[in-house]
Write an enzyme that holds these catalytic residues in place. Structure first.
Site, PDB file in Angstrom:
ATOM      1  N   GLU A   1       9.193  -5.026  12.780  1.00 23.37           N
ATOM      2  CA  GLU A   1       8.853  -3.828  12.004  1.00 23.37           C
ATOM      3  C   GLU A   1       7.587  -3.186  12.589  1.00 23.37           C
ATOM      4  O   GLU A   1       6.594  -3.866  12.827  1.00 23.37           O
ATOM      5  CB  GLU A   1       8.588  -4.236  10.555  1.00 23.37           C
ATOM      6  CG  GLU A   1       8.294  -3.073   9.643  1.00 23.37           C
ATOM      7  CD  GLU A   1       8.195  -3.490   8.184  1.00 23.37           C
ATOM      8  OE1 GLU A   1       7.580  -4.530   7.896  1.00 23.37           O
ATOM      9  OE2 GLU A   1       8.741  -2.763   7.333  1.00 23.37           O
TER      10      GLU A   1
ATOM     11  N   SER B   1       5.100  -7.324   3.083  1.00 23.44           N
ATOM     12  CA  SER B   1       5.646  -7.729   4.386  1.00 23.44           C
ATOM     13  C   SER B   1       6.382  -9.070   4.280  1.00 23.44           C
ATOM     14  O   SER B   1       6.146  -9.853   3.355  1.00 23.44           O
ATOM     15  CB  SER B   1       4.500  -7.850   5.384  1.00 23.44           C
ATOM     16  OG  SER B   1       3.580  -8.807   4.904  1.00 23.44           O
TER      17      SER B   1
ATOM     18  N   PHE C   1       0.803  -1.226   0.000  1.00 20.69           N
ATOM     19  CA  PHE C   1       0.000   0.000   0.000  1.00 20.69           C
ATOM     20  C   PHE C   1       0.837   1.278   0.000  1.00 20.69           C
ATOM     21  O   PHE C   1       0.352   2.329  -0.366  1.00 20.69           O
ATOM     22  CB  PHE C   1      -0.946   0.006   1.215  1.00 20.69           C
ATOM     23  CG  PHE C   1      -0.268   0.327   2.534  1.00 20.69           C
ATOM     24  CD1 PHE C   1       0.010   1.636   2.886  1.00 20.69           C
ATOM     25  CD2 PHE C   1       0.121  -0.687   3.401  1.00 20.69           C
ATOM     26  CE1 PHE C   1       0.651   1.929   4.081  1.00 20.69           C
ATOM     27  CE2 PHE C   1       0.759  -0.401   4.600  1.00 20.69           C
ATOM     28  CZ  PHE C   1       1.026   0.907   4.943  1.00 20.69           C
TER      29      PHE C   1
ATOM     30  N   GLU D   1      -5.162  -3.765  -1.670  1.00 17.18           N
ATOM     31  CA  GLU D   1      -6.597  -3.479  -1.577  1.00 17.18           C
ATOM     32  C   GLU D   1      -6.869  -2.233  -0.754  1.00 17.18           C
ATOM     33  O   GLU D   1      -7.971  -1.705  -0.758  1.00 17.18           O
ATOM     34  CB  GLU D   1      -7.352  -4.676  -0.984  1.00 17.18           C
ATOM     35  CG  GLU D   1      -6.901  -5.125   0.410  1.00 17.18           C
ATOM     36  CD  GLU D   1      -5.725  -6.113   0.378  1.00 17.18           C
ATOM     37  OE1 GLU D   1      -4.814  -5.931  -0.459  1.00 17.18           O
ATOM     38  OE2 GLU D   1      -5.729  -7.036   1.199  1.00 17.18           O
TER      39      GLU D   1
ATOM     40  N   CYS E   1       9.623   1.025   3.774  1.00 17.44           N
ATOM     41  CA  CYS E   1      10.465  -0.140   4.102  1.00 17.44           C
ATOM     42  C   CYS E   1      11.889   0.302   4.381  1.00 17.44           C
ATOM     43  O   CYS E   1      12.676  -0.434   4.953  1.00 17.44           O
ATOM     44  CB  CYS E   1      10.451  -1.131   2.957  1.00 17.44           C
ATOM     45  SG  CYS E   1      11.253  -0.510   1.495  1.00 17.44           S
TER      46      CYS E   1
ATOM     47  N   LYS F   1      -1.562  -6.672  -9.366  1.00 18.40           N
ATOM     48  CA  LYS F   1      -2.566  -6.830  -8.295  1.00 18.40           C
ATOM     49  C   LYS F   1      -2.130  -5.872  -7.195  1.00 18.40           C
ATOM     50  O   LYS F   1      -1.247  -6.166  -6.411  1.00 18.40           O
ATOM     51  CB  LYS F   1      -2.560  -8.277  -7.804  1.00 18.40           C
ATOM     52  CG  LYS F   1      -3.846  -8.750  -7.160  1.00 18.40           C
ATOM     53  CD  LYS F   1      -4.310  -7.969  -5.944  1.00 18.40           C
ATOM     54  CE  LYS F   1      -3.545  -8.304  -4.681  1.00 18.40           C
ATOM     55  NZ  LYS F   1      -3.831  -7.336  -3.574  1.00 18.40           N
TER      56      LYS F   1
HETATM   57  P1  NAD Z   1       1.315  -6.911   2.749  1.00 15.93           P
HETATM   58  O1  NAD Z   1       2.343  -7.984   2.743  1.00 15.93           O
HETATM   59  O2  NAD Z   1       0.236  -6.971   3.752  1.00 15.93           O
HETATM   60  O3  NAD Z   1       0.570  -6.857   1.317  1.00 15.93           O
HETATM   61  C1  NAD Z   1       1.295  -6.732   0.111  1.00 15.93           C
HETATM   62  C2  NAD Z   1       0.472  -7.313  -1.033  1.00 15.93           C
HETATM   63  O4  NAD Z   1       0.314  -8.718  -0.830  1.00 15.93           O
HETATM   64  C3  NAD Z   1      -0.936  -6.740  -1.144  1.00 15.93           C
HETATM   65  O5  NAD Z   1      -1.234  -6.588  -2.516  1.00 15.93           O
HETATM   66  C4  NAD Z   1      -1.805  -7.811  -0.505  1.00 15.93           C
HETATM   67  O6  NAD Z   1      -3.116  -7.854  -1.031  1.00 15.93           O
HETATM   68  C5  NAD Z   1      -1.062  -9.080  -0.859  1.00 15.93           C
HETATM   69  N1  NAD Z   1      -1.242 -10.167   0.109  1.00 15.93           N
HETATM   70  C6  NAD Z   1      -1.481 -10.056   1.445  1.00 15.93           C
HETATM   71  N2  NAD Z   1      -1.520 -11.283   2.017  1.00 15.93           N
HETATM   72  C7  NAD Z   1      -1.304 -12.181   1.029  1.00 15.93           C
HETATM   73  C8  NAD Z   1      -1.225 -13.610   0.989  1.00 15.93           C
HETATM   74  N3  NAD Z   1      -1.367 -14.351   2.090  1.00 15.93           N
HETATM   75  N4  NAD Z   1      -0.997 -14.200  -0.213  1.00 15.93           N
HETATM   76  C9  NAD Z   1      -0.842 -13.463  -1.330  1.00 15.93           C
HETATM   77  N5  NAD Z   1      -0.905 -12.107  -1.354  1.00 15.93           N
HETATM   78  C10 NAD Z   1      -1.129 -11.462  -0.194  1.00 15.93           C
HETATM   79  O7  NAD Z   1       2.122  -5.531   2.838  1.00 15.93           O
HETATM   80  P2  NAD Z   1       1.557  -4.056   3.040  1.00 15.93           P
HETATM   81  O8  NAD Z   1       1.045  -3.920   4.425  1.00 15.93           O
HETATM   82  O9  NAD Z   1       0.688  -3.671   1.904  1.00 15.93           O
HETATM   83  O10 NAD Z   1       2.910  -3.200   2.882  1.00 15.93           O
HETATM   84  C11 NAD Z   1       3.795  -2.949   3.936  1.00 15.93           C
HETATM   85  C12 NAD Z   1       4.952  -3.911   3.917  1.00 15.93           C
HETATM   86  O11 NAD Z   1       5.641  -3.846   2.681  1.00 15.93           O
HETATM   87  C13 NAD Z   1       5.999  -3.584   4.982  1.00 15.93           C
HETATM   88  O12 NAD Z   1       6.430  -4.763   5.591  1.00 15.93           O
HETATM   89  C14 NAD Z   1       7.134  -2.934   4.188  1.00 15.93           C
HETATM   90  O13 NAD Z   1       8.395  -3.038   4.779  1.00 15.93           O
HETATM   91  C15 NAD Z   1       7.050  -3.718   2.911  1.00 15.93           C
HETATM   92  N6  NAD Z   1       7.694  -3.006   1.810  1.00 15.93           N
HETATM   93  C16 NAD Z   1       8.893  -3.473   1.364  1.00 15.93           C
HETATM   94  C17 NAD Z   1       9.555  -2.801   0.354  1.00 15.93           C
HETATM   95  C18 NAD Z   1      10.895  -3.281  -0.130  1.00 15.93           C
HETATM   96  O14 NAD Z   1      11.316  -2.850  -1.192  1.00 15.93           O
HETATM   97  N7  NAD Z   1      11.581  -4.143   0.588  1.00 15.93           N
HETATM   98  C19 NAD Z   1       8.984  -1.652  -0.220  1.00 15.93           C
HETATM   99  C20 NAD Z   1       7.753  -1.212   0.257  1.00 15.93           C
HETATM  100  C21 NAD Z   1       7.096  -1.897   1.267  1.00 15.93           C
END
Ligand code: NAD
Length: 495
Positions: free
Chosen positions: A396, A239, A162, A189, A294, A186
């Site tokens: 985190e 994450s 997000f 959401e 991140c 994708k």
């Molecule tokens: P999230 O992992 O909750 O969701 C990321 C995506 O995965 C979303 O599109 C979500 O719908 C999907 N998703 C969620 N659960 C899933 C599952 N079980 N199976 C398949 N898809 C699934 O992350 P978030 O809360 O949207 O973003 C924050 C996280 O992203 C933080 O941990 C941050 O550190 C990380 N992040 C990392 C980087 C990097 O480059 N390392 C960059 C930006 C954000």
């Protein structure tokens, strides 16, 4: 479809498939908010396996022709796309700010980084030339030549988080498609309004139908994509817990997969750091975007006298941060992107206090303007007396929280920094070249910053991460050439 910028309600969002905005055959509807006022601004369809099926078959059909177009021509679409992004940059910045809760300045920053992602993909034709040919390769058989060429692979899924709803999909899309693949995005959401709108720019740039597609949805929609037999690879950012699942689900199906994941970025503050600049950089690093990056620092480790020298200055500077509605000009820090995220952060603060931490500034008490009480705000929080094994120092937070751990020496600070589970970045503030060099050499993280708020490699470098911050082999950005193409060796003999 035309999504009007800064609408009070964008309605039920559509998918973008085969060059058209289409209604999803959804299995559920989720709510997307303006987190600064806590009001629903869009409904997000949870696309079904049928939606994914339609998107994949459109992308696969498009791939057959798109991969045959010369790379130079594919690059020309990107040039058109770039000028459309520039033209719409203010609209995009505002939509991003409204839906994510970041300030207008931060929204503009995201659009700028998006343009840079396009810029770096414009260099692909040169990289693509890394074709190798050896003539007369087999001893005693002078007619045999061998050459290695690169080919696109097919349809890739891009699953994004997000916090940068446009920039992160755009880390991958320009690279993937200019190299001849087709993609299905994708988005998260939570805030898919801006990237849904952004799809229009691919249409206006003239991309053939099916080259870029978007399906809205949640984890179940990602799962349908990952499990689909015609998806050849997955680029995921999010994450660590989700990265682990996606990495194993995709790789066990023989797909290429790259997962950029979560972080707990340590910052070592040495007593010899330059006071004013260091304090300013530390504060903006921790609190810009309400800590939802991140690459945001996650743990401040003061060394020896650095605590007495700097912590009061940091506290005074943080007290001046203006938290407020993200679309107001004088706001420094906006709300968190979701109420759920806010609850999680508050829960982590409470647990830290139970474990013995103390507040130097308690963001839960921050007074928000009456008009915005229903937003998802949390003021900057500074926690003292934190020990390295507390949850707040290990996990985190993804919120505006600065936990402070004290170390007596550089060696102890480095040991604490390296014992985190994550390895996205490590930062040191010092005026000593010796400590800076030593830290850069021995800190086990993908990106190292010396006297900088955020260790963000620009698009012309890879974006590495280690330990629980990255799953895979090839990193984002410059590794894209290897990730989005396969090598083929052709052996020929002509008598
Ligand atoms: P999230 O992992 O909750 O969701 C990321 C995506 O995965 C979303 O599109 C979500 O719908 C999907 N998703 C969620 N659960 C899933 C599952 N079980 N199976 C398949 N898809 C699934 O992350 P978030 O809360 O949207 O973003 C924050 C996280 O992203 C933080 O941990 C941050 O550190 C990380 N992040 C990392 C980087 C990097 O480059 N390392 C960059 C930006 C954000």
């Amino acid at each position: 479809m035309s999504l009007k910028c800064l609408s009070e309600n964008y309605g039920k969002l559509l998918n973008y498939i085969d060059g058209e905005y289409v209604e999803a055959d959804y299995v559920g509807l989720l709510k997307s908010y303006d987190p600064g006022i806590g009001r629903v601004i869009a409904e997000v369809p949870v696309s079904s396996s049928r939606d994914v099926e339609v998107a994949v078959s459109s992308a696969l059909e498009a791939f057959k022709k798109w991969a045959q177009i010369p790379i130079i021509e594919r690059m020309r679409y990107l040039i058109r796309l770039r000028s459309l992004i520039e033209e719409k940059s203010e609209e995009l910045a505002l939509m991003i700010a409204q839906n994510v809760g970041k300030t207008i300045r931060e929204g503009r920053g995201e659009v700028q980084r998006t343009i840079e992602a396009v810029d770096s993909a414009l260099g692909l034709p040169h990289l693509f030339m890394s074709v190798r040919k050896l003539m007369n390769v087999a001893g005693g058989d002078p007619e045999i030549d061998m050459e290695m060429v690169r080919e696109p692979l097919g349809v890739f899924a891009i699953i994004s988080p997000f916090n940068f709803p446009v920039m992160i999909p755009m880390w991958f899309i320009p690279m993937a498609i200019t190299l001849g693949n087709t993609v299905i995005v994708k988005p998260s959401e939570l805030d898919p309004v801006p990237i849904t709108y952004f799809m229009k720019l691919f249409k206006d740039a003239g991309y053939p139908n099916g080259v870029v597609n978007l399906v809205n949805g949640d984890a179940s929609t990602s799962q349908h994509l990952i499990e689909h037999k015609d998806i050849v690879g997955v680029a995921f950012v999010g994450s660590s817990s989700v990265a682990e699942k996606i990495y194993s689900a995709a790789s066990s199906r023989g797909k290429r997969v790259l997962c950029q994941a979560g972080a707990k970025n340590p910052v070592v503050l040495m007593p010899d750091a330059t006071p004013d600049q260091s304090v300013e950089n530390i504060v903006t690093g921790f609190f810009d975007m309400a800590g939802q990056r991140c690459l945001a620092p996650g743990l401040l480790i003061t060394v020896g006298e650095a605590y007495d020298k700097f912590v009061e200055m940091i506290v005074n500077r943080v007290r001046r941060i203006k938290v407020g509605y993200q679309l107001l000009k004088d706001t420094d820090v906006g709300p968190l992107a979701s109420q759920k995220g806010r609850h999680k952060v508050v829960g982590m603060i409470e647990k830290a206090l139970e474990e013995g931490a103390e507040t130097l500034i308690d963001g839960r008490e921050y007074k928000i303007d009456e008009k915005y009480q229903s937003g998802f705000y949390l003021g900057p929080t500074i926690l003292d007396n934190v020990s390295p094994d507390m949850e707040i120092a290990r996990e985190e937070v993804f919120g505006p929280v600065m936990p402070i751990v004290r170390a007596s020496s550089f060696e102890e600070a480095l040991e604490i920094a390296n014992s985190r589970m994550y390895g996205n970045t490590g930062t040191i503030y010092t005026s000593s070249g010796k400590y800076a060099r030593e830290f850069a050499r021995r800190m086990n993280a993908g990106n190292i910053a010396v006297n900088m708020a955020v260790a963000q490699p620009n698009q012309f470098f890879p974006f590495p991460g280690r330990k629980k911050s990255f799953y895979g082999v090839l990193h984002g950005q410059t590794d894209a050439l290897d990730f989005f193409t396969d090598r083929k060796v052709i052996m020929q003999r002509w008598w």
